[in-house]
Design a protein around this motif. Structure first.
Motif, PDB file in Angstrom:
ATOM      1  N   PHE A 133       0.841  -1.190   0.000  1.00  0.00           N
ATOM      2  CA  PHE A 133       0.000   0.000   0.000  1.00  0.00           C
ATOM      3  C   PHE A 133       0.882   1.248   0.000  1.00  0.00           C
ATOM      4  CE2 PHE A 133       0.474  -1.252   4.421  1.00  0.00           C
ATOM      5  CZ  PHE A 133       0.617  -0.066   5.136  1.00  0.00           C
ATOM      6  N   THR A 134       0.428   2.250  -0.741  1.00  0.00           N
ATOM      7  CA  THR A 134       1.251   3.418  -1.037  1.00  0.00           C
ATOM      8  C   THR A 134       0.422   4.694  -0.953  1.00  0.00           C
ATOM      9  OG1 THR A 134       2.625   2.114  -2.550  1.00  0.00           O
ATOM     10  CG2 THR A 134       2.709   4.510  -2.800  1.00  0.00           C
ATOM     11  N   LEU A 135       1.032   5.734  -0.425  1.00  0.00           N
ATOM     12  CA  LEU A 135       0.419   7.065  -0.455  1.00  0.00           C
ATOM     13  C   LEU A 135       1.286   7.985  -1.300  1.00  0.00           C
ATOM     14  CD1 LEU A 135      -1.850   8.956   0.649  1.00  0.00           C
ATOM     15  CD2 LEU A 135      -0.195   9.689   2.384  1.00  0.00           C
ATOM     16  N   LYS A 136       0.641   8.636  -2.262  1.00  0.00           N
ATOM     17  CA  LYS A 136       1.307   9.655  -3.056  1.00  0.00           C
ATOM     18  C   LYS A 136       0.771  11.030  -2.668  1.00  0.00           C
ATOM     19  CE  LYS A 136       2.250   6.841  -7.173  1.00  0.00           C
ATOM     20  NZ  LYS A 136       2.059   6.733  -8.654  1.00  0.00           N
ATOM     21  N   LYS A 137       1.692  11.965  -2.468  1.00  0.00           N
ATOM     22  CA  LYS A 137       1.314  13.363  -2.226  1.00  0.00           C
ATOM     23  C   LYS A 137       1.789  14.176  -3.417  1.00  0.00           C
ATOM     24  CE  LYS A 137       3.377  15.981   0.961  1.00  0.00           C
ATOM     25  NZ  LYS A 137       3.689  16.585   2.288  1.00  0.00           N
ATOM     26  N   ASN A 138       0.845  14.750  -4.121  1.00  0.00           N
ATOM     27  CA  ASN A 138       1.148  15.527  -5.335  1.00  0.00           C
ATOM     28  C   ASN A 138       1.963  14.701  -6.336  1.00  0.00           C
ATOM     29  OD1 ASN A 138      -0.136  17.695  -4.018  1.00  0.00           O
ATOM     30  ND2 ASN A 138       1.794  18.326  -3.070  1.00  0.00           N
ATOM     31  N   GLY A 139       1.605  13.409  -6.436  1.00  0.00           N
ATOM     32  CA  GLY A 139       2.233  12.533  -7.415  1.00  0.00           C
ATOM     33  C   GLY A 139       3.515  11.870  -6.969  1.00  0.00           C
ATOM     34  N   ARG A 140       3.998  12.188  -5.777  1.00  0.00           N
ATOM     35  CA  ARG A 140       5.256  11.619  -5.273  1.00  0.00           C
ATOM     36  C   ARG A 140       4.976  10.662  -4.126  1.00  0.00           C
ATOM     37  NH1 ARG A 140       9.032  12.869  -1.262  1.00  0.00           N
ATOM     38  NH2 ARG A 140       7.762  14.645  -0.576  1.00  0.00           N
ATOM     39  N   VAL A 141       5.589   9.488  -4.153  1.00  0.00           N
ATOM     40  CA  VAL A 141       5.393   8.507  -3.087  1.00  0.00           C
ATOM     41  C   VAL A 141       6.000   9.024  -1.790  1.00  0.00           C
ATOM     42  CG1 VAL A 141       5.953   6.184  -2.278  1.00  0.00           C
ATOM     43  CG2 VAL A 141       5.325   6.546  -4.675  1.00  0.00           C
ATOM     44  N   PRO A 178       3.087   3.277   8.359  1.00  0.00           N
ATOM     45  CA  PRO A 178       4.544   3.151   8.231  1.00  0.00           C
ATOM     46  C   PRO A 178       5.219   4.520   8.250  1.00  0.00           C
ATOM     47  CG  PRO A 178       3.537   2.976   6.078  1.00  0.00           C
ATOM     48  CD  PRO A 178       2.406   3.105   7.062  1.00  0.00           C
ATOM     49  N   ALA A 179       6.524   4.529   8.118  1.00  0.00           N
ATOM     50  CA  ALA A 179       7.289   5.781   8.105  1.00  0.00           C
ATOM     51  C   ALA A 179       6.891   6.638   6.908  1.00  0.00           C
ATOM     52  CB  ALA A 179       8.784   5.481   8.050  1.00  0.00           C
ATOM     53  N   GLY A 180       7.202   7.924   7.022  1.00  0.00           N
ATOM     54  CA  GLY A 180       6.935   8.847   5.928  1.00  0.00           C
ATOM     55  C   GLY A 180       5.803   9.802   6.201  1.00  0.00           C
ATOM     56  N   VAL A 181       5.239   9.768   7.418  1.00  0.00           N
ATOM     57  CA  VAL A 181       4.172  10.709   7.735  1.00  0.00           C
ATOM     58  C   VAL A 181       4.718  12.134   7.610  1.00  0.00           C
ATOM     59  CG1 VAL A 181       3.113   9.045   9.300  1.00  0.00           C
ATOM     60  CG2 VAL A 181       4.648  10.768  10.230  1.00  0.00           C
ATOM     61  N   GLY A 182       3.813  13.052   7.292  1.00  0.00           N
ATOM     62  CA  GLY A 182       4.259  14.428   7.124  1.00  0.00           C
ATOM     63  C   GLY A 182       3.086  15.377   7.000  1.00  0.00           C
ATOM     64  N   LEU A 190      -3.735  13.960  -2.129  1.00  0.00           N
ATOM     65  CA  LEU A 190      -3.288  12.682  -1.596  1.00  0.00           C
ATOM     66  C   LEU A 190      -4.001  11.556  -2.326  1.00  0.00           C
ATOM     67  CD1 LEU A 190      -3.426  13.435   2.249  1.00  0.00           C
ATOM     68  CD2 LEU A 190      -1.482  13.721   0.700  1.00  0.00           C
ATOM     69  N   GLU A 191      -3.220  10.569  -2.789  1.00  0.00           N
ATOM     70  CA  GLU A 191      -3.788   9.423  -3.500  1.00  0.00           C
ATOM     71  C   GLU A 191      -3.266   8.138  -2.879  1.00  0.00           C
ATOM     72  OE1 GLU A 191      -4.227  10.203  -8.035  1.00  0.00           O
ATOM     73  OE2 GLU A 191      -2.371  11.224  -7.410  1.00  0.00           O
ATOM     74  N   GLY A 192      -4.185   7.202  -2.626  1.00  0.00           N
ATOM     75  CA  GLY A 192      -3.811   5.936  -2.017  1.00  0.00           C
ATOM     76  C   GLY A 192      -3.968   4.784  -2.973  1.00  0.00           C
ATOM     77  N   PHE A 193      -2.991   3.865  -2.949  1.00  0.00           N
ATOM     78  CA  PHE A 193      -2.997   2.712  -3.841  1.00  0.00           C
ATOM     79  C   PHE A 193      -2.737   1.441  -3.043  1.00  0.00           C
ATOM     80  CE2 PHE A 193      -1.831   6.359  -6.353  1.00  0.00           C
ATOM     81  CZ  PHE A 193      -2.529   6.197  -7.550  1.00  0.00           C
TER      82      PHE A 193
END
Length: 206
Positions: A133-141, A178-182, A190-193
């Motif tokens: 599972f992945t979160l992209k913010k403005n197109g960046r993972v 997971p890590a990477g919160v911001g 925000l887009e979730g996959f």
């Protein structure tokens, strides 16, 4: 419907916030009023200056249960989804420093994104724990993980929580981030996959 949220369930996230790894799950609740309506933007509340995104794998309880044994926990969910636990980090930090509960920082209106899509866990023949599972913010993972990296397996989470409260059909468990919160800001998207499945898209308004 209860929203049961698990904290500190990924070692890398525990480290990035300077927290201590626990020897048992940490959980808290969000009210159903925290659910962000589908296709609505997320509005940053005026009383916080720092809201963080936290993507999480979700499981939905399919039968009522109390004191569930870990070996039977797999019978209590059959689909996976994604969500975001929005957190007012500045407010949470202040509450933690005083030893107070986190509800103001975690349970506010719109703080829980739940995808409308649910994917059968049987979709992953090698085991649903391998689903990325992945979160992209403005197109960046910015966040990415699999359930294999959890400190406490979902089966153990279901068993643990059910010791203290009855799990009911329709309850949703946010299994940790997971890590990477911001921080999020006005204009962010925000887009979730979940593997190749697009699960949600949220616009941020300041």
């Amino acid at each position: 419907m209860k929203l049961i949220c698990i904290g500190r369930n990924y070692a890398d996230h525990v480290s990035e916030l300077g927290n201590v790894t626990l020897n048992e799950p940490l959980f808290f609740l969000k009210p159903d009023s925290a659910v962000l309506p589908h296709r609505h933007p997320f509005y940053i509340p005026p009383w916080t200056g720092e809201v963080h995104h936290e993507i999480e794998l979700l499981v939905r309880i399919t039968r009522n249960g109390k004191n569930i044994a870990p070996e039977f926990a797999h019978r209590y969910f059959d689909e996976l989804s994604l969500g975001i636990d929005f957190t007012a980090r500045d407010v949470q930090s202040a509450l933690k420093a005083k030893g107070h509960p986190w509800e103001k920082a975690k349970g506010f209106d719109g703080s829980a994104v739940l995808s409308k899509k649910w994917i059968p866990k049987a979709t992953w023949k090698g085991g649903w724990e391998l689903a990325c599972f992945t979160l992209k913010k403005n197109g960046r993972v910015v966040q990415s993980a699999t359930a294999e990296s959890m400190i406490f397996h979902v089966h153990d989470l279901i068993a643990y929580v059910s010791q203290y409260m009855t799990l009911k059909m329709g309850d949703v468990i946010f299994t940790g981030t997971p890590a990477g919160v911001g921080p999020v800001a006005d204009g962010d998207v925000l887009e979730g996959f979940l593997d190749e499945y697009s699960m949600f898209r949220v616009q941020i308004h300041g």
